[in-house]
Each structure stands twice: as structure tokens, then as C-alpha cells.
Design an enzyme around this catalytic site. Structure first.
Site, short mmCIF file in Angstrom:
data_model
loop_
_atom_site.label_atom_id
_atom_site.label_comp_id
_atom_site.label_asym_id
_atom_site.label_seq_id
_atom_site.Cartn_x
_atom_site.Cartn_y
_atom_site.Cartn_z
N TRP A 1 0.83 -1.22 0.00
CA TRP A 1 0.00 0.00 0.00
C TRP A 1 0.85 1.25 0.00
O TRP A 1 0.48 2.27 -0.60
CB TRP A 1 -1.01 -0.03 1.16
CG TRP A 1 -2.01 -1.10 0.90
CD1 TRP A 1 -2.15 -2.28 1.58
CD2 TRP A 1 -2.98 -1.14 -0.16
NE1 TRP A 1 -3.14 -3.05 1.01
CE2 TRP A 1 -3.67 -2.37 -0.05
CE3 TRP A 1 -3.33 -0.26 -1.18
CZ2 TRP A 1 -4.69 -2.74 -0.94
CZ3 TRP A 1 -4.35 -0.62 -2.06
CH2 TRP A 1 -5.01 -1.85 -1.93
N ASP B 1 -1.47 6.49 6.56
CA ASP B 1 -2.57 5.69 6.01
C ASP B 1 -2.91 4.62 7.05
O ASP B 1 -2.28 3.57 7.09
CB ASP B 1 -2.14 5.06 4.69
CG ASP B 1 -3.16 4.06 4.17
OD1 ASP B 1 -4.26 3.95 4.75
OD2 ASP B 1 -2.85 3.37 3.17
N LYS C 1 -12.52 -1.66 7.25
CA LYS C 1 -11.87 -2.64 8.13
C LYS C 1 -12.35 -2.44 9.58
O LYS C 1 -13.11 -3.24 10.09
CB LYS C 1 -10.35 -2.56 8.02
CG LYS C 1 -9.85 -2.96 6.61
CD LYS C 1 -8.96 -1.92 6.09
CE LYS C 1 -8.38 -2.13 4.72
NZ LYS C 1 -8.68 -3.23 3.89
#
Ligand code: PMP
Length: 361
Positions: free
Chosen positions: A102, A172, A196
């Protein structure tokens, strides 16, 4: 009682109690005679709910007043690009610390809008450990430092917040927000896709220090400018009302269960149980991440013989253990242990893994 144990990396398991409440309220929300999805975001009921969700998140994370909280759309991926648009001018450079998939994607999306300096990367180590702090090439003139506290695919997590001096730290937190206490004041900007630890996909929660909103960034449409969203309480256009509502329910659920500190304790116990089972399997299962960098949220693991993978997945599903297939970038298996996954689920997984190893070892 859950029908199955869901170890999905995202969209991921939501708290059972939250889903039950949403079900109860689906046809008649808050005495309105309609579902929450069918009403104006400008209505009194919705505005009150939205404000309460923000207040609950502020309480859960002890967010200081000089930070704005935004409820946005676009997924974390869109903000990979939008963050440099807002925080950097055309000649500016930003530092990126890359510890997995990511972080790499964040770099790729940012590159058209800021000069990216890869200050550190775990690429050479196959992202199996964090790049040692003394080797980071941080630039004091960088307009921000971006990193990924928890890498969802590689299963690599920072145990603390890196010290980057005066340069604003951008995180992030898609797969780690609300999983343990963080000192928000250490960050310039925190953002997270909701799917999530917060709620359904299609919602992004952002926590941003207000002075950063005053940066000119680059010319862009108003809808892309965070300061505009902050000025309109995230209602510059129609927000993801359903996502905001479910996030609010999840925040209430968290508060009723002792908040983030209690979650951290549960999450530590869950991860410890699973890593102990992997490490104690005599080599039948393995997790290659350096122990100090192992993620508490996403636990990738391999079987000693990948020819057994298909059987493992088939039998685990039959045992009610879902979504254990690893991401294709790393292969093998992955169990995601977000807040809504109870210890009982991990106990069931570990029991299955022992039984499977006994039968196939
Ligand atoms: N960052 C991290 C750490 C992620 O785990 C994910 C998605 N799993 C993303 C970014 C991308 O999020 P989205 O699909 O919401 O754009």
C-alpha cells in the site's frame, strides 16, 4: 453468535451487535418512519447523528480541537493522490517510507502531484521487516512524510510512531485505525478507508491538523479541496450517509466496550494466540515477518507445502472459517483480526490449524 467467522482483509467483519442494530432500525430509523438511507443529509435527524458520530470518534481517539475530522469518499486510494494535491505545491517534495504494497501504491498515485522522495523502503528485504530507522533519508524540507502504520497485505506493522521532527506526518491507517490508542498530536494527517475497523466501504475518515488545511496546494476543483469539506462539515455534496451512520454505530459499540485501550488488549491477545500457533507448529505453518514488525491486524502465513493450500481453504470454509486466502502478491493464507473479530474466532482458527496439521503433517 456469528454464522461464520470472517477473517476477510476488507471489506471485513463488522460487529454483530452493530449489524443487528442496523437491521432493527432499517425500516424506521430514529422514529422517522424511513430508513436512514432515504433521508436528506441536510435533515435535522441526520445532522445530529453525523455530529454525534464525529464527537464519539473524537472521544475514542482523544482528537485535539485543532484537528478537523472529515467523512469523505473515494477510498484510501483516491486520497493517495488527493493528499499531495492538498498539501504540496508543484515544486514541493514529500518523503515516503514504504513498508509494503500500500505504501508503494501511495507513491504511484502521488507521483503526478509531488516530487516523491523514497526516504526508506523495505523492498530489498521483501517487506519482511521495517527499514531500520538510522537508514531513513528524511529531507527536512519535505512538505510531509507519508507512511503506512500497518501494511494489510504484507502483515508488517510499526510498533510506535516514527519521529520525523517538524515535518507533518501523514499516516494511512486504513487497517489499523481504532485498533490501539495513538497520540493524534504526533500526526499532521491520518486517513483510513472505513471497510476494516469502521464500517462499510465507500467512506474515508480523515483527521487533519487545521493549519494544514490552509496550505494552498495546487489549483484543483473545489470538491477535491479538504479545506472546503472541513468548512462544510463534510457536506459539501451528498456524503455516504449509510456509511456515516454505520460508522457512528461502530463508534458507539467501541465506547460501550471500553474504547480503544480495551480493543488494543483484545487485539494483542488475539494476535499472540495465532502467532504462537504458527511458531509452535514445528514448521508446518510459517510467518516470515521479523517478530518485532509483525502485524496485530493482518497475519499472513504459509503452509510448509503449498500443494496443501487448496485443501486448507476448502476444509477451513467447511469448518466455518472464511476468507483465509492470502493476497496474490504474497500467496499462502492471511487471517485479518480486526476489532470485530472476537477471540473466540481466533480460538476456532487455531484449533482448526492444529487439527489440519495433525492430519496432513
Ligand atoms: N491502504 C491500506 C493500508 C489498505 O489496506 C487499503 C485497502 N485494503 C487501501 C489503502 C486501499 O483502500 P481503498 O480500496 O479504500 O482505496
Amino acid at each position: 453468535m456469528s454464522k461464520v467467522w470472517n477473517f476477510s482483509a476488507g471489506p471485513a467483519a463488522l460487529p454483530h451487535e452493530v449489524l443487528k442494530q442496523a437491521q432493527r432500525e432499517l425500516l424506521d430509523w430514529n422514529g422517522s418512519g424511513m430508513s436512514v438511507m432515504e433521508q436528506s443529509h441536510r435533515g435535522k435527524r441526520f445532522i445530529a447523528m453525523a455530529a454525534e458520530a464525529e464527537a464519539d470518534l473524537r472521544e475514542l481517539m482523544a482528537i485535539p480541537d485543532d484537528y478537523a475530522v472529515l467523512f469523505l469518499q473515494g477510498g484510501a486510494t483516491q486520497h493517495f493522490a488527493q493528499i499531495p494535491m492538498n498539501l504540496a505545491g508543484p515544486e514541493d517534495s514529500a518523503d515516503y517510507v514504504v513498508t509494503g504494497h500500500w505504501g508503494e501504491k501511495a507513491v504511484r498515485e502521488a507521483a503526478p502531484y509531488v516530487r516523491v522522495n523514497i526516504a526508506a523502503t523495505g523492498y530489498g528485504d521483501g517487506f519482511r521487516r521495517l527499514p531500520p530507522r538510522e537508514g531513513w533519508a528524511l529531507d527536512p524540507r519535505a512538505v510531509y512524510v507519508h507512511y503506512t502504520p500497518n501494511e494489510t497485505i504484507h502483515g508488517v506493522e510499526f510498533g510506535d510512531v516514527p519521529d520525523v521532527g517538524e515535518v507533518p506526518l501523514v499516516a494511512d491507517m486504513s487497517s489499523s485505525i481504532l485498533s490501539a490508542p495513538v497520540d493524534v498530536a504526533r500526526f499532521g494527517l491520518i486517513y483510513a478507508g472505513a471497510q476494516k475497523n469502521i464500517g462499510p466501504s465507500g467512506l474515508v475518515v480523515m483527521i487533519v491538523r487545521r493549519d494544514l488545511l490552509a496550505r494552498p496546494g495546487r489549483p484543483m476543483a473545489r470538491i477535491l479541496r479538504y479545506a472546503e469539506h472541513a468548512g462544510q462539515d463534510s457536506m459539501l455534496n451528498t456524503p455516504n450517509t449509510w456509511g456515516w451512520y454505520l460508522a457512528g454505530l461502530t463508534f458507539q459499540w467501541l465506547k460501550a466496550r471500553g474504547g480503544v485501550a480495551a480493543m488494543a488488549e483484545r487485539n494483542r491477545a488475539k494476535a499472540e494466540l495465532l502467532y504462537r500457533a504458527i511458531d509452535g507448529s514445528g514448521g508446518f505453518y510459517a510467518n516470515a515477518i521479523e517478530p518485532s514488525a509483525r502485524s496485530r491486524m493482518n497475519v499472513p502465513f504459509t503452509l510448509h507445502d503449498s500443494a496443501l493450500d487448496a485443501d486448507f481453504l476448502k476444509e477451513s470454509e467447511a469448518a466455518g472459517l472464511f476468507a483465509l486466502k492470502g493476497h496474490k502478491a504474497v500467496g499462502g493464507m492471511r487471517a485479518s483480526l480486526y476489532n470485530a473479530v472476537p477471540l473466540e474466532a481466533v480460538q476456532a482458527l487455531v484449533a482448526f490449524m492444529r487439527d489440519f496439521a495433525d492430519r496432513h503433517g
